[in-house]
Write a protein that holds these residues in place. Structure first.
Motif, PDB file in Angstrom:
ATOM      1  N   UNK A   1      45.766  29.562  38.070  1.00  0.00           N
ATOM      2  CA  UNK A   1      46.187  30.624  37.155  1.00  0.00           C
ATOM      3  C   UNK A   1      45.124  30.869  36.090  1.00  0.00           C
ATOM      4  N   UNK A   2      44.550  29.787  35.552  1.00  0.00           N
ATOM      5  CA  UNK A   2      43.454  29.910  34.585  1.00  0.00           C
ATOM      6  C   UNK A   2      42.294  30.694  35.192  1.00  0.00           C
ATOM      7  N   UNK A   3      41.859  30.297  36.377  1.00  0.00           N
ATOM      8  CA  UNK A   3      40.731  30.962  37.028  1.00  0.00           C
ATOM      9  C   UNK A   3      41.065  32.414  37.370  1.00  0.00           C
ATOM     10  N   UNK A   4      42.335  32.679  37.722  1.00  0.00           N
ATOM     11  CA  UNK A   4      42.737  34.051  38.034  1.00  0.00           C
ATOM     12  C   UNK A   4      42.667  34.937  36.803  1.00  0.00           C
ATOM     13  N   UNK A   5      43.059  34.407  35.646  1.00  0.00           N
ATOM     14  CA  UNK A   5      42.967  35.190  34.413  1.00  0.00           C
ATOM     15  C   UNK A   5      41.513  35.545  34.112  1.00  0.00           C
ATOM     16  N   UNK A   6      40.608  34.600  34.357  1.00  0.00           N
ATOM     17  CA  UNK A   6      39.185  34.876  34.156  1.00  0.00           C
ATOM     18  C   UNK A   6      38.709  35.925  35.155  1.00  0.00           C
ATOM     19  N   UNK A   7      39.227  35.862  36.396  1.00  0.00           N
ATOM     20  CA  UNK A   7      38.868  36.859  37.408  1.00  0.00           C
ATOM     21  C   UNK A   7      39.388  38.236  37.025  1.00  0.00           C
ATOM     22  N   UNK A   8      40.625  38.287  36.512  1.00  0.00           N
ATOM     23  CA  UNK A   8      41.179  39.563  36.075  1.00  0.00           C
ATOM     24  C   UNK A   8      40.323  40.200  34.993  1.00  0.00           C
ATOM     25  N   UNK A   9      39.669  39.373  34.197  1.00  0.00           N
ATOM     26  CA  UNK A   9      38.827  39.873  33.110  1.00  0.00           C
ATOM     27  C   UNK A   9      37.395  40.152  33.563  1.00  0.00           C
ATOM     28  N   UNK A  10      37.151  40.018  34.858  1.00  0.00           N
ATOM     29  CA  UNK A  10      35.870  40.446  35.394  1.00  0.00           C
ATOM     30  C   UNK A  10      34.933  39.354  35.841  1.00  0.00           C
TER      31      UNK A  10
END
Length: 402
Positions: free
Chosen positions: A22-31
């Motif tokens: 989930x942490x890594x996905x949030x970073x992915x969502x931010x580009x």
């Protein structure tokens, strides 16, 4: 759309299930360019969590997994082989962040701990999520979400006073740890940009849960009061909780004198605001008065209306909200306006799942992509980041490294 804020940041995601993905996905969502690293023969076992989408056999995919791994690219590396370890170190040299959620000491046993990896990239931000953190007497203990809820104090104070404590009805330990890990990662990235030095971001589920216990800690340290299950009640604020209505339940929080007066007016009994038994917030806070006078009054009012009617009556004036089911939330027009339900490809189908709660005015709407299949981008990533040609990649495949 403007460039996404984390464009150019490369993240190696060596995590499983939720606390980490989930942490890594949030970073992915931010580009960020997030690369999910999985063992070629033992990928993230959340891929086996329901619900599933698609046809039979290999065409079936987990919507659960996709929800926490969208926008990533996938690479397979066997970190137990010498070639796999060397490969990860090379990738670390090209990365800005590595996220892992093993028990403390696991990466060190593999020869891939922070002290080793920073030799290959001094600017590396090493984010480690675990049950108990990287220090302290319990650091090596295994943990799941329920562990965090249990040892962080939250479980002991949730539920009803006449029943055993109840876990919070979601994996809040995993989710909270991921959120704090994301904040810590962004702070460490900012520091690395300024100083050229990376660092370890150490996030514990127990620590994360402890910070969600609201006033329980200071009530204990100042007054010796031990938080216990209160059901839907607040420790001292009243009325502030769940109330039945004609077709379900609502949350009502009109406890201040201003809101209480508006509520009495809304239900056609303005004189109740001046009732000497309940005319001040302090009187309404009294548990005996709240149960004997205030609750019956409110339930009498609410029982004549449905959830939607009550929300419409309260409008922007009084804090009253329907207690919605998940289907009602998914179909909520406000949620739609906020673009909080998005469609992501899963097994050839379009699956609705939650979107990003982070709205950036200058960036605009952030596009969201699918989760990777196991090792889906191994060859393209090794060519792109490390310049490996097909024969070199095939040798890694033949040696069991990828």
């Amino acid at each position: 759309m403007a460039a996404r804020p984390l464009a150019g940041v490369t993240v190696l995601d060596i995590t499983r299930v939720v606390a980490g993905p989930f942490c890594a996905m949030l970073l992915a969502d931010l580009g960020a360019n997030v690369i999910k690293v999985e063992h070629p023969d033992d990928p993230d076992y959340a891929r086996g969590f329901p619900p599933f989408v698609g046809g039979e056999g290999d065409g079936v995919e987990s919507a659960f997994f996709s929800q926490f791994n969208r926008n990533k690219r996938g690479i397979s590396i066997n970190l137990k082989t010498a070639e796999g370890k060397a490969l990860l170190k090379q990738l670390v040299g090209k990365a800005d962040v590595l996220v892992e959620n093993f028990r403390p000491g696991t990466m060190e046993k593999l020869g891939l701990g922070y002290d080793e990896l920073k030799r290959h990239n001094p600017r590396l931000v090493y984010t480690a999520i675990s049950g108990f953190g990287r220090s302290g007497p319990n650091s090596s203990r295994p943990a799941f979400d329920n562990t965090g809820q249990a040892v962080g104090g939250l479980w002991s104070m949730n539920g009803y006073p006449d029943r055993p404590p109840v876990r919070v009805g979601t994996i809040i330990g995993d989710l909270a740890a991921s959120l704090y890990a994301t904040i810590g990662t962004l702070a460490a990235l900012r520091s690395a940009e300024r100083t050229g030095e990376g660092q370890v971001v150490d996030v514990s589920q127990q620590d994360s849960i402890l910070t969600l216990t609201e006033n329980a800690v200071v009530r204990y340290t100042t007054k010796g009061e031990v938080a216990s299950p209160l059901g839907n009640e607040h420790p001292f604020v009243r009325p502030y909780g769940q109330f039945a209505c004609k077709d379900g339940y609502v949350f009502f929080g009109g406890y201040t004198d201003k809101f209480w007066r508006l509520t009495c007016e809304m239900f056609g009994e303005p004189e109740r605001a001046d009732d000497p038994a309940i005319d001040t917030m302090e009187k309404r806070f009294d548990p005996e008065i709240a149960e004997r006078v205030v609750r019956p009054l409110l339930e009498g009012w609410f029982s004549a209306y449905g959830k939607a009617e009550l929300e419409a009556m309260a409008g922007d004036r009084v804090p009253l909200s329907a207690i919605r089911t998940v289907p009602e939330v998914v179909e909520d027009p406000h949620i739609a306006a906020r673009k909080m339900i998005v469609e992501i490809p899963v097994a050839g189908e379009s699956v609705r799942m939650f979107g990003s709660p982070i709205k950036l005015s200058a960036t605009g709407e952030i596009p969201l992509g699918k989760a990777p299949a196991p090792g889906e981008h191994t060859r393209s990533l090794l060519a792109e980041l490390l310049g490996l040609d097909d024969p070199a990649i095939q040798r890694l495949v033949d040696g069991g490294a990828i």
